[in-house]
Scaffold this active site. Structure first.
Site, PDB file in Angstrom:
ATOM      1  N   LYS A  11     163.390  28.114 -68.174  1.00 21.58           N
ATOM      2  CA  LYS A  11     164.301  29.556 -67.621  1.00 21.58           C
ATOM      3  C   LYS A  11     165.778  29.415 -67.909  1.00 21.58           C
ATOM      4  O   LYS A  11     166.153  28.337 -67.933  1.00 21.58           O
ATOM      5  CB  LYS A  11     164.169  29.487 -66.208  1.00 21.58           C
ATOM      6  CG  LYS A  11     165.294  30.504 -65.307  1.00 21.58           C
ATOM      7  CD  LYS A  11     165.651  29.968 -64.038  1.00 21.58           C
ATOM      8  CE  LYS A  11     166.283  28.405 -64.058  1.00 21.58           C
ATOM      9  NZ  LYS A  11     167.521  28.394 -64.010  1.00 21.58           N
ATOM     10  N   ASP A 138     164.079  28.915 -57.554  1.00 20.45           N
ATOM     11  CA  ASP A 138     163.780  29.456 -58.689  1.00 20.45           C
ATOM     12  C   ASP A 138     162.525  29.584 -59.077  1.00 20.45           C
ATOM     13  O   ASP A 138     162.041  30.076 -60.195  1.00 20.45           O
ATOM     14  CB  ASP A 138     164.311  28.198 -59.988  1.00 20.45           C
ATOM     15  CG  ASP A 138     165.691  28.409 -60.108  1.00 20.45           C
ATOM     16  OD1 ASP A 138     166.389  29.357 -59.972  1.00 20.45           O
ATOM     17  OD2 ASP A 138     166.367  27.545 -60.857  1.00 20.45           O
TER      18      ASP A 138
END
Length: 289
Positions: A11, A138
């Site tokens: 990410k 996340d």
């Protein structure tokens, strides 16, 4: 039944505005998130003894297996889905740890996707998102790894965004940067806002306009992260010195830095040059989407 396999992509926070520290101590964020081709690999052997095996080049830094987010994700989903079929996970760890690219979170999200596949759960099943939120802030955005705006404490996600493919190089100087010290270095008191402009929801999809948007929207954790790990500044300087790097920024809370390039050929050339000069660094050419 054959093993099920899922990629757990890195990410990358293209932007990251810290809006405020809430009264509960958490921070409200706004971030444009993308995902890279670089990834860990997770497999699941259905109905084998529940557990986890970790291998791969960055496995030694992944910490005790009992603390691995893959197992935490499986436990969280089992608490919400009665009779959940499990199995044995095998994680091939390729991404650096505590690096600002959500490796552990992406691993956990991949585990949830594999368990959903094994148990016939739709990815839109709210129990998957509930489990993701319990595991980490996340994890929800990694559950369906496509570019999105992420807000709040990771619990507010936009629909997927049609960003142009962005050739890039990811560079980590192999310095682990835990998130908590970076937020402490930011220095916000509970209830305090961080000065700065708002993060707009309107993200341009044309490349030139997107690069201009990124230049105007910072990563607010970059300065505090560099106070914790000054080596981040060295990585940025190396990338800035190469004309193939059109845009350079740290991802997340560090220490991984990304450079956007015009073409995949430029990304490959830049990665080769950085690796030659710094063979002890983790360097990967990729495409962000």
């Amino acid at each position: 039944m054959q093993k099920l396999v899922a990629r757990a992509p890195a990410k990358v926070n293209l932007t990251l505005r810290v809006l405020r520290r809430r009264a509960d101590g958490f921070h409200d964020l706004a971030s444009l998130v993308s995902f890279a081709g670089a990834a860990d690999l997770l497999s699941l052997a259905p109905d084998a003894a529940f557990g986890l095996e970790v291998s791969g080049p960055t496995a030694p830094a992944a910490g005790p297996q009992g603390e691995n987010l893959v197992l935490r994700a499986a436990h969280a989903l089992r608490e919400r889905v009665g009779g959940l079929r499990l199995g044995r996970f095998h994680l091939v760890k390729r991404l650096p740890v505590a690096a600002g690219i959500g490796g552990g979170s992406s691993d956990a999200a991949a585990a949830l996707r594999l368990l959903a596949q094994l148990n016939g759960l739709d990815l839109a099943d709210p129990r998957l998102m509930e489990a993701a939120r319990v595991v980490g802030s996340d994890v929800p955005v990694c559950l369906s790894p496509r570019a999105r705006m992420m807000r709040g404490v990771g619990d507010q996600l936009s629909p997927p965004l049609a960003l142009p493919p962005l050739p890039a190089v990811l560079v980590n100087c192999r310095v682990a940067v835990p998130t908590a010290p970076v937020f402490r270095a930011l220095g916000l008191r509970p209830g305090e806002d961080l000065p700065g402009g708002p993060h707009t929801e309107a993200v341009p999809v044309a490349r030139a306009a997107l690069l201009d948007f990124l230049a105007r929207t910072p990563n607010d954790l970059e300065t505090p992260a560099q106070s914790v790990a000054p080596q981040i500044g060295n990585v940025k300087a190396v990338l800035h010195s190469d004309p193939r790097a059109r845009f350079v920024r740290m991802s997340g809370s560090g220490a991984t830095v990304f450079a956007l390039t015009d073409t995949c050929r430029d990304a490959a050339g830049l990665a080769k040059a950085v690796s030659a000069a710094h063979p002890d660094w983790w360097v990967r050419p990729t495409v962000l989407r």
